[in-house]
Design a protein around this motif. Sequence first.
Motif, short mmCIF file in Angstrom:
data_model
loop_
_atom_site.label_atom_id
_atom_site.label_comp_id
_atom_site.label_asym_id
_atom_site.label_seq_id
_atom_site.Cartn_x
_atom_site.Cartn_y
_atom_site.Cartn_z
N TYR A 279 0.82 -1.21 0.00
CA TYR A 279 0.00 0.00 0.00
C TYR A 279 0.86 1.27 0.00
CZ TYR A 279 -3.35 3.53 1.37
OH TYR A 279 -4.10 4.67 1.39
N VAL A 290 -4.52 8.96 2.12
CA VAL A 290 -5.55 8.09 2.70
C VAL A 290 -4.85 7.02 3.56
CG1 VAL A 290 -7.47 6.54 2.15
CG2 VAL A 290 -6.99 8.50 0.66
N SER A 314 -13.47 -6.65 5.01
CA SER A 314 -13.42 -6.19 3.63
C SER A 314 -14.31 -4.97 3.45
CB SER A 314 -13.90 -7.31 2.69
OG SER A 314 -14.21 -6.74 1.43
N HIS A 402 -4.88 -2.70 -3.48
CA HIS A 402 -4.12 -1.71 -2.71
C HIS A 402 -3.14 -0.91 -3.56
CE1 HIS A 402 -4.93 -4.04 1.27
NE2 HIS A 402 -5.82 -3.09 1.09
#
Length: 451
Positions: A279, A290, A314, A402
């Motif tokens: 990520y 984010v 999820s 991601h």
Amino acid sequence: MKRYTTFILVGIIILLAAVLTGVLVFMKNQPAQERAILPQIVEVKPMEPDSSIWGQNFPNQWSTFQQTKDNNIKTTYGGSEKFSHLAEDPRQIILFAGYPFSKDYNEERGHMNSLIDVRATKRLNLTPGDPKETHATCYSCKSSDNPALWQKLGLEGFDSMMFPEMTPDITNPIGCANCHEAGTMRLIVTNPSLENALKAQGKDWKTFTRQEMRTVVCANCHVEYYFVGDKKILTFPWANGTRIDQIIDYYDNINFKDWDYPGTGTPMLKAQHPEYEMYTADSTHFKAGVACADCHMPYVRDGAAKFSSHDVHSPLLNPQQACGQCHTDVDYVVGRVNEIQNQVFTTKQSTEDALIDAITAIQAAAADPNADASLLDQARQLHRKAQFMWDFVSAENSMGFHNPEYILKILADSTNYARQAQMLAAQSVNDPALLETGIYDKMDPKPTPAP
Ligand code: HEC
Ligand code: HEC
Ligand code: HEC
Ligand code: HEC
């Protein structure tokens, strides 16, 4: 004179009222974290492992946290149902041959199941005295008892114990103490291996912003790691950086291997669950500031209370909450997730086919005493690298979402290295038949049987 005093008094009152209003407005606009600590009913001792005690102060966080126990919905590629990745994609049984992951590899579930699931996995080796006996290290990301145990025993003391020896001291699954400091409720790094890994990069988490902590707190567990030495010290291979090529360099420099692949003699690496590394490799969302918690722990409301949902799962199960805070067209972005995941899944399978061809060709060449040893060795090195790259994507739990561009690039490189490995193996014994695709299927008997 009296009028003058009244003026001053009224002035002071107005000033006080203004200050008070200011303070109230300021507090209201403060992040929930700073606000929510105000009313605490019970005092929570430092590193308290029992989440229900923290829960008396924070019933909303506690009740949503407990939902992670019973979640069981499957999404196309993830979700909380404990399905077998090996049954879903049997190529992985061949790819992990000779290693415990070929026996048992299930989808992960919610945080409160961590203890049940680690104790149930067939990957544990509980044979006393066996050099491969599982160490307590495997509890590192499973329990809220750890922070206190790490303090008492030290990282080395903890990790050098055996898994069953530690079991009586571990009674709580993941909990508040894994992410929060009691009292202040600050997000903290609790895993000493994460602290060490950050230090090795010259970073100190205590200087991180709140938004950075909303990602780093997940790196206590959702990372690539390996065990150092006989004491099996939990270590993150980050000293060169957290990119895939930096991690491979790190492992190559210390000659680390997790196992030898049967029949090929390749010194293999097993990837863990590098969500954090994937990520933070400049994904679109990471670059936009984010955090993991934005998608996995969105703010929710219960009456007047607004808090972070601790029902981590999820985001495809609650996209309105998880994505809708930033994206107006939620159906569109969820559609993009499906598109990305389908593409990554099919690309990943092509990589697996290339790897299995490479393995089969190396096995055939390695069985030939006249093979060119240097070419064969180059083939093994490429196999090692290609399979780790594939696994880095495969073991990462978002099926590409991601960081789609980075992940597809890793798969493209991996496929290329696997095909090169196959070519070198064929060359090493001068056998053009080993250059074909799908050679595993043509072999009879199979070099590595798929159960
Ligand atoms: C922009 C939103 C977003 C951010 C930010 C994000 N994720 Fe995810 N994550 C997702 C989506 C979407 C999936 C795919 C879920 C699925 O396939 O059901 C996912 C999947 C996962 C999964 C597997 C979940 C499952 O159901 O199997 C884990 C674990 C995870 N993310 C952890 C993290 C961590 C740790 C971070 C930060 C380093 C992070 N995520 C950042 C959106 C996000
Ligand atoms: C996996 C890590 C993790 C665990 C475990 C965890 N939290 Fe949190 N918690 C967070 C994150 C991330 C935030 C958001 C903090 C922020 O925005 O600064 C948060 C925020 C909070 C806040 C601030 C108010 C809010 O809702 O944003 C409280 C209070 C809180 N958690 C209580 C708890 C309690 C009680 C437990 C145990 C039942 C718990 N947390 C377990 C990660 C965790
Ligand atoms: C103390 C270690 C630890 C921390 C900290 C932690 N996780 Fe996890 N996480 C786990 C483990 C272990 C599992 C798998 C549990 C199982 O399968 O029983 C898991 C599972 C998950 C899942 C899958 C849940 C499901 O229902 O399938 C998601 C999503 C996830 N974590 C996201 C996060 C995010 C986001 C953070 C940071 C806010 C975080 N985790 C922090 C250890 C941790
Ligand atoms: C905290 C805000 C935030 C959240 C939450 C969030 N996103 Fe995003 N997303 C962004 C930003 C910012 C971008 C960058 C492009 C832009 O400005 O629109 C972006 C871009 C995207 C893109 C385009 C990616 C690209 O490379 O062009 C997709 C797809 C996407 N988001 C999906 C999701 C999904 C699915 C979720 C929920 C699981 C989600 N996002 C949650 C802020 C967010």
